[in-house]
Design a protein around this motif. Structure first.
Motif, PDB file in Angstrom:
ATOM      1  N   LEU A   1       0.824  -1.277   0.197  1.00  0.00           N
ATOM      2  CA  LEU A   1      -0.132   0.066   0.023  1.00  0.00           C
ATOM      3  C   LEU A   1       1.021   1.204  -0.196  1.00  0.00           C
ATOM      4  N   SER A   2       1.911   1.168   0.944  1.00  0.00           N
ATOM      5  CA  SER A   2       2.633   2.511   0.980  1.00  0.00           C
ATOM      6  C   SER A   2       3.620   2.600  -0.404  1.00  0.00           C
ATOM      7  N   SER A   3       4.184   1.573  -1.095  1.00  0.00           N
ATOM      8  CA  SER A   3       4.693   1.570  -2.188  1.00  0.00           C
ATOM      9  C   SER A   3       3.928   2.103  -3.364  1.00  0.00           C
ATOM     10  N   VAL A   4       2.690   1.668  -3.476  1.00  0.00           N
ATOM     11  CA  VAL A   4       1.897   2.172  -4.571  1.00  0.00           C
ATOM     12  C   VAL A   4       1.428   3.536  -4.291  1.00  0.00           C
ATOM     13  N   LEU A   5       1.258   3.938  -3.136  1.00  0.00           N
ATOM     14  CA  LEU A   5       1.147   5.380  -2.860  1.00  0.00           C
ATOM     15  C   LEU A   5       2.175   6.090  -3.220  1.00  0.00           C
ATOM     16  N   LEU A   6       3.349   5.761  -2.873  1.00  0.00           N
ATOM     17  CA  LEU A   6       4.516   6.494  -3.086  1.00  0.00           C
ATOM     18  C   LEU A   6       4.709   6.646  -4.728  1.00  0.00           C
ATOM     19  N   VAL A   7       4.609   5.547  -5.291  1.00  0.00           N
ATOM     20  CA  VAL A   7       4.972   5.690  -6.816  1.00  0.00           C
ATOM     21  C   VAL A   7       3.977   6.815  -7.481  1.00  0.00           C
ATOM     22  N   THR A   8       2.435   6.653  -6.936  1.00  0.00           N
ATOM     23  CA  THR A   8       1.618   7.356  -7.626  1.00  0.00           C
ATOM     24  C   THR A   8       2.031   8.884  -7.162  1.00  0.00           C
ATOM     25  N   LEU A   9       2.353   9.050  -6.098  1.00  0.00           N
ATOM     26  CA  LEU A   9       2.811  10.601  -5.721  1.00  0.00           C
ATOM     27  C   LEU A   9       3.845  11.084  -6.577  1.00  0.00           C
ATOM     28  N   VAL A  10       4.983  10.384  -6.536  1.00  0.00           N
ATOM     29  CA  VAL A  10       6.000  10.904  -7.319  1.00  0.00           C
ATOM     30  C   VAL A  10       5.583  10.908  -8.921  1.00  0.00           C
ATOM     31  N   ALA A  11       4.885  10.120  -9.514  1.00  0.00           N
ATOM     32  CA  ALA A  11       4.556   9.993 -10.973  1.00  0.00           C
ATOM     33  C   ALA A  11       3.830  11.169 -10.966  1.00  0.00           C
ATOM     34  N   ALA A  12       2.973  11.417 -10.212  1.00  0.00           N
ATOM     35  CA  ALA A  12       1.860  12.618 -10.465  1.00  0.00           C
ATOM     36  C   ALA A  12       2.604  13.936 -10.492  1.00  0.00           C
ATOM     37  N   THR A  13       3.518  14.035  -9.547  1.00  0.00           N
ATOM     38  CA  THR A  13       4.421  15.263  -9.097  1.00  0.00           C
ATOM     39  C   THR A  13       5.261  15.558 -10.583  1.00  0.00           C
ATOM     40  N   LEU A  14       5.896  14.414 -11.079  1.00  0.00           N
ATOM     41  CA  LEU A  14       6.712  14.468 -12.428  1.00  0.00           C
ATOM     42  C   LEU A  14       5.774  15.122 -13.443  1.00  0.00           C
ATOM     43  N   LEU A  15       4.568  14.482 -13.506  1.00  0.00           N
ATOM     44  CA  LEU A  15       3.745  14.884 -14.688  1.00  0.00           C
ATOM     45  C   LEU A  15       3.272  16.345 -14.568  1.00  0.00           C
ATOM     46  N   TYR A  16       2.979  16.811 -13.308  1.00  0.00           N
ATOM     47  CA  TYR A  16       2.650  18.179 -13.068  1.00  0.00           C
ATOM     48  C   TYR A  16       3.558  19.070 -13.482  1.00  0.00           C
ATOM     49  N   VAL A  17       4.928  18.557 -13.021  1.00  0.00           N
ATOM     50  CA  VAL A  17       6.025  19.508 -13.442  1.00  0.00           C
ATOM     51  C   VAL A  17       6.115  19.614 -14.920  1.00  0.00           C
ATOM     52  N   ARG A  18       6.042  18.537 -15.617  1.00  0.00           N
ATOM     53  CA  ARG A  18       6.256  18.480 -16.827  1.00  0.00           C
ATOM     54  C   ARG A  18       5.250  19.478 -17.800  1.00  0.00           C
ATOM     55  N   ALA A  19       4.004  19.057 -17.448  1.00  0.00           N
ATOM     56  CA  ALA A  19       3.026  19.809 -17.952  1.00  0.00           C
ATOM     57  C   ALA A  19       3.039  21.416 -17.642  1.00  0.00           C
ATOM     58  N   ARG A  20       3.401  21.867 -16.427  1.00  0.00           N
ATOM     59  CA  ARG A  20       3.793  23.241 -16.171  1.00  0.00           C
ATOM     60  C   ARG A  20       4.670  23.670 -17.028  1.00  0.00           C
ATOM     61  N   ALA A  21       5.811  23.004 -17.294  1.00  0.00           N
ATOM     62  CA  ALA A  21       7.135  23.501 -17.953  1.00  0.00           C
ATOM     63  C   ALA A  21       6.747  23.711 -19.313  1.00  0.00           C
ATOM     64  N   GLY A  22       5.982  22.561 -19.914  1.00  0.00           N
ATOM     65  CA  GLY A  22       5.725  22.770 -21.372  1.00  0.00           C
ATOM     66  C   GLY A  22       4.888  24.105 -21.458  1.00  0.00           C
ATOM     67  N   ALA A  23       3.896  24.133 -20.518  1.00  0.00           N
ATOM     68  CA  ALA A  23       2.925  25.602 -20.928  1.00  0.00           C
ATOM     69  C   ALA A  23       3.701  26.601 -20.766  1.00  0.00           C
ATOM     70  N   TYR A  24       4.768  26.642 -19.936  1.00  0.00           N
ATOM     71  CA  TYR A  24       5.450  27.917 -19.725  1.00  0.00           C
ATOM     72  C   TYR A  24       6.179  28.154 -20.712  1.00  0.00           C
ATOM     73  N   THR A  25       6.928  27.247 -21.315  1.00  0.00           N
ATOM     74  CA  THR A  25       7.948  27.478 -22.489  1.00  0.00           C
ATOM     75  C   THR A  25       7.045  27.744 -23.569  1.00  0.00           C
ATOM     76  N   LEU A  26       6.011  27.251 -24.040  1.00  0.00           N
ATOM     77  CA  LEU A  26       5.128  27.605 -25.074  1.00  0.00           C
ATOM     78  C   LEU A  26       4.898  29.066 -25.047  1.00  0.00           C
ATOM     79  N   ASP A  27       4.292  29.534 -23.906  1.00  0.00           N
ATOM     80  CA  ASP A  27       3.987  30.776 -23.597  1.00  0.00           C
ATOM     81  C   ASP A  27       5.245  31.621 -24.054  1.00  0.00           C
ATOM     82  N   ARG A  28       6.485  31.309 -23.475  1.00  0.00           N
ATOM     83  CA  ARG A  28       7.562  31.916 -23.497  1.00  0.00           C
ATOM     84  C   ARG A  28       8.144  32.107 -25.174  1.00  0.00           C
ATOM     85  N   ILE A  29       7.826  31.118 -25.607  1.00  0.00           N
ATOM     86  CA  ILE A  29       8.311  30.839 -27.139  1.00  0.00           C
ATOM     87  C   ILE A  29       7.348  31.923 -28.130  1.00  0.00           C
TER      88      ILE A  29
END
Ligand code: ADP
Length: 746
Positions: A13-41
């Motif tokens: 249970l704690s492993s699944v929670l951890l992986v989900t949390l880390v993956a969600a964080t990475l995806l969020y950072v990626r999406a935010r970075a993409g949107a920010y870059t496009l805006d800047r471009i």
């Protein structure tokens, strides 16, 4: 899932929670970075397009200035007038050389015919020169247009060379629209592609610029639109604008690589993914450790519970920490300890109960035998002369039976079948009263210390029996200190809010008075403890110990609803503590004993009921010899018959308590219904648990009793001897629940 062990559940249970949390964080950072870059471009692209437009405009202005400068030279006008191609060309080339410039210079005559040009391929005609270069220049002072020469497209400006209203010709200054021009327009990270029919200039390698790029803007060359295109595998965002003079034709496409802009983020992303893996790995290791930390003690607890359930009460959990798990282990151990002690207690009390029942039964039968032996010996002793030779033997019989009586008393005490007379007892007063006697008992080598708590509440108990308890304990203490020591008797009040476990018993919550007898003697060996309270258990030699001291104490304490505990260490003395329940408020100390009735003769009628014939005969004889009239019956029914038919008054019923058929108290109640003035004296060897007679009632005569005891008690019950034979009428209507006469002192 439920079949999985707790450890796997926690870990999973704690492993699944951890992986989900880390993956969600990475995806969020990626999406935010993409949107920010496009805006800047997009912002950068718009700015770059405007810069390109400005640079192109500046270039055209520069060309115009150069053309105007050249056109204003008088030498050029003169040469133009001559129309000499070679000299005009030389002039133009010299100008370029002297000024270190590389533009394309073209000189036209007033009709639009090329006189000279600085590029090598001078033969190429400019057929539309008049339309494109002359007419607009004449109208507005300068014309901007593109010219194609030798396959190169130029952006050019033409101005007329005139003096005093006469036009000598035109000067066209142009720059090639090629890769270099594209490079001159480039700003920042942007790429510039110049397109006419095909690509004419680019900052990118030409082969990378696909048709896709060209077609994207050629179809709809709207300036401000931003579009996504692919150049090879790379993703770009682009916009476009027209350059190269006012005449439409050359499109400048400004591109920015989305992939390149994202590159720093990609690096961060790789770092983040790495970090994520690290976090997941560490987290999983942590959760494995956590799962182990939690489940190991739980597993041990389960193992312990099973062991205890299987009867292993020696099982103990290791207490390795001070945290909740440690506390749990400690509670478990305490619980098992408690259960073990409880089982020990149950075993002990069952043993005592069984032995007690046996002892009680033996004592009961012995009582009757002893009564007959002692009674008959007494009768015979009374008949023999003072110097009769048989007297000595009879005296020995009498003494032996008295010892026997004392022994059965002790057995009865142990089996809790004694007849008790509980009152509210002040233990401090009782101990103080006993002090002198105890000092004599323990001898000079032992010092008696009293530690009596002031303001001690009273207990409900039979004072005589409590004296017996203290005396037995004091005797044992003395025996444990053959070479002297200290005997301490202490009293104190105790209040238990919850169940309290002593080594021997479980004490319910309540208020108690504790009296403890402590010595500094040799203490009690561990091996002796389990048998301490057993009747006839002794470690003393036959002359000293009977083994009945502590069993008597035990019986009295238990019968008084009290508890006993013992603390001892070999060579460090022993402390026996007796807990007695506090008396209810209002229960006063027993009234001082009434005046003892000394007279033992009488003439009243006694109805005697006793099932043991020998005992009955003995009592009958004793009563008759004292002057009483006796009606004897062997059981309740017989007695009822006599009472019904006997015409005269019956003053007192003297009945055994336990008889086959009808019990003494029941008989008494029945007879009193028809003969309300009937007094009652009950005889009993012991009480049984279901006795319906108030234990403290003074109308009980405890067996075995002597002749004088019997006569005295009968007299007490009947009251002082009156002149007449009729007993005094009962003046005191306050009777106990049996309708028996109110108490008299014993
Ligand atoms: P008795 O005194 O006749 O031996 P008890 O029932 O009074 O019988 O005592 C039983 C045994 O308990 C004694 O023989 C003795 O071994 C032990 N005992 C009792 N009280 C003490 C004490 N205060 N110190 C040491 N041992 C004691």
């Amino acid at each position: 899932m439920s079949r999985l062990s707790l450890r796997w559940k926690i870990f999973g249970l704690s492993s699944v929670l951890l992986v989900t949390l880390v993956a969600a964080t990475l995806l969020y950072v990626r999406a935010r970075a993409g949107a920010y870059t496009l805006d800047r471009i997009q912002q950068e692209l718009t700015a770059t397009r405007e810069a390109v437009e400005r640079a192109d405009g500046d270039r055209t202005d520069g060309l115009r200035e150069t053309a105007q400068l050249l056109a204003s030279f008088p030498e050029l006008k003169a040469l133009l007038e001559t129309g000499d191609q070679a000299t005009v060309r030389d002039f133009l080339l010299t100008y370029l050389l002297q000024n270190q410039r590389s533009e394309l210079l073209v000189a036209l005559d007033p009709s639009g015919t090329v006189i000279a040009r600085t590029d090598i391929d001078a033969q190429v005609a400019l057929p539309e020169a008049r339309v494109r270069w002359i007419l607009p220049a004449l109208e507005t002072g300068s014309a901007e247009n593109q010219l194609v020469a030798g396959g190169t497209i130029y952006s050019g400006v033409s101005v007329p060379a005139e003096a005093s209203g006469t036009i000598f010709g035109f000067v066209v200054v142009g720059v090639p629209i090629d890769d270099a021009y594209a490079a001159s327009l480039q700003r920042g990270n942007a790429e510039v592609v110049l397109v006419r029919d095909g690509v004419v200039g680019a900052t990118l390698p030409r082969d990378r610029v696909t048709r896709e790029v060209i077609d994207a803007w050629r179809a709809e060359p709207s300036a401000a639109r931003l579009r996504d295109v692919r150049v090879g595998a790379e993703r770009f965002v682009g916009t476009s604008t027209s350059i190269g003079g006012r005449a439409p034709g050359v499109l400048a496409i400004v591109l920015m690589s989305r992939d390149r802009a994202m590159a720093p983020y990609r690096e961060i992303e790789i770092g983040l993914v790495g970090l994520g893996f690290l976090v997941v790995a560490l987290g999983m290791a942590g959760s494995a450790m956590l799962a182990k930390t939690i489940t190991t003690p739980v597993a041990k607890l389960v193992e312990g519970t099973r062991a205890v359930a299987a009867g292993d009460l020696d099982y103990r959990l290791d207490v390795t920490s001070r945290d909740e798990i440690g506390a749990l282990a400690e509670s478990f151990n305490t619980m098992v300890d408690g259960r073990r002690r409880l089982e020990d207690q149950v075993r002990q009390s069952q043993k005592m109960e069984a032995v007690g029942r046996l002892a009680g039964g033996v004592a009961h039968d012995f009582n009757n035998l002893l009564m007959v032996i002692a009674g008959r010996a007494e009768v015979l002793l009374g008949r023999l002369g003072a110097d009769d030779p048989l007297r000595r033997d009879l005296q020995l019989i009498s003494d032996a039976s008295k010892r026997g009586t004392s022994l059965t008393r002790q057995l009865l005490a142990f089996s809790r079948r004694q007849i008790l007379r509980p009152t509210a007892v002040d233990l401090n007063a009782l101990v103080t009263r006993m002090a002198d006697m105890l000092r004599r008992l323990i001898g000079e080598d032992v010092v008696l210390q009293l530690a009596l708590s002031p303001e001690l509440r009273r207990v409900t108990a039979d004072p005589g029996q409590i004296e017996q308890v203290i005396m037995n304990l004091a005797i044992n203490a003395r025996d444990a200190m053959p070479s002297g020591g200290v005997l301490t008797i202490e009293t104190r009040g105790l209040v238990f809010a919850e169940l309290h476990m002593t080594g021997l018993m479980t004490v319910p919550p309540g208020r108690y008075i504790a009296v403890s007898v402590a010595d500094t003697g040799h203490g009690i060996a561990e091996s002796v403890r389990p048998f301490l309270f057993d009747p006839f258990f002794t470690t003393k030699d036959a002359s000293k110990g009977t083994g009945l001291g502590l069993s008597t104490v035990y019986g009295i304490v238990r019968q008084s609803n009290g508890y006993i505990d013992v603390q001892s260490e070999p060579q460090h003395g022993a402390t026996f503590t007796v807990l007695l329940p506090e008396a209810e408020q209002g229960l006063e100390a027993a009234a001082p004993h009434g005046a003892v009735v000394r007279t033992s003769v009488g003439s009243e009628t006694v109805l005697l009921v006793e099932d043991e014939k020998d005992v009955r005969d003995l009592i009958e004889e004793t009563l008759r010899s004292a002057g009483y009239r006796v009606l004897a019956a062997g059981n309740g029914q017989e007695a009822t018959g006599i009472a019904r038919t006997y015409p005269g008054p019956i003053h007192v019923l003297l009945s055994d308590v336990l008889m086959p058929g009808m019990r003494g108290p029941t008989l008494a109640r029945q007879l009193q219904a028809t003969r309300p003035n009937l007094r009652v004296l009950l005889m009993s060897g012991y009480t049984d648990p279901v006795t319906d007679l108030a234990e403290g009632d003074a109308t009980l005569l405890q067996k075995p009793f002597s002749a004088s005891e019997l006569l005295q008690r009968i007299r007490e019950v009947l009251g002082p001897l009156s002149s007449g034979t009729h007993p005094p009428v009962n003046q005191n209507p306050s009777t106990d629940y049996l309708g028996l006469p109110s108490r008299v002192g014993s």
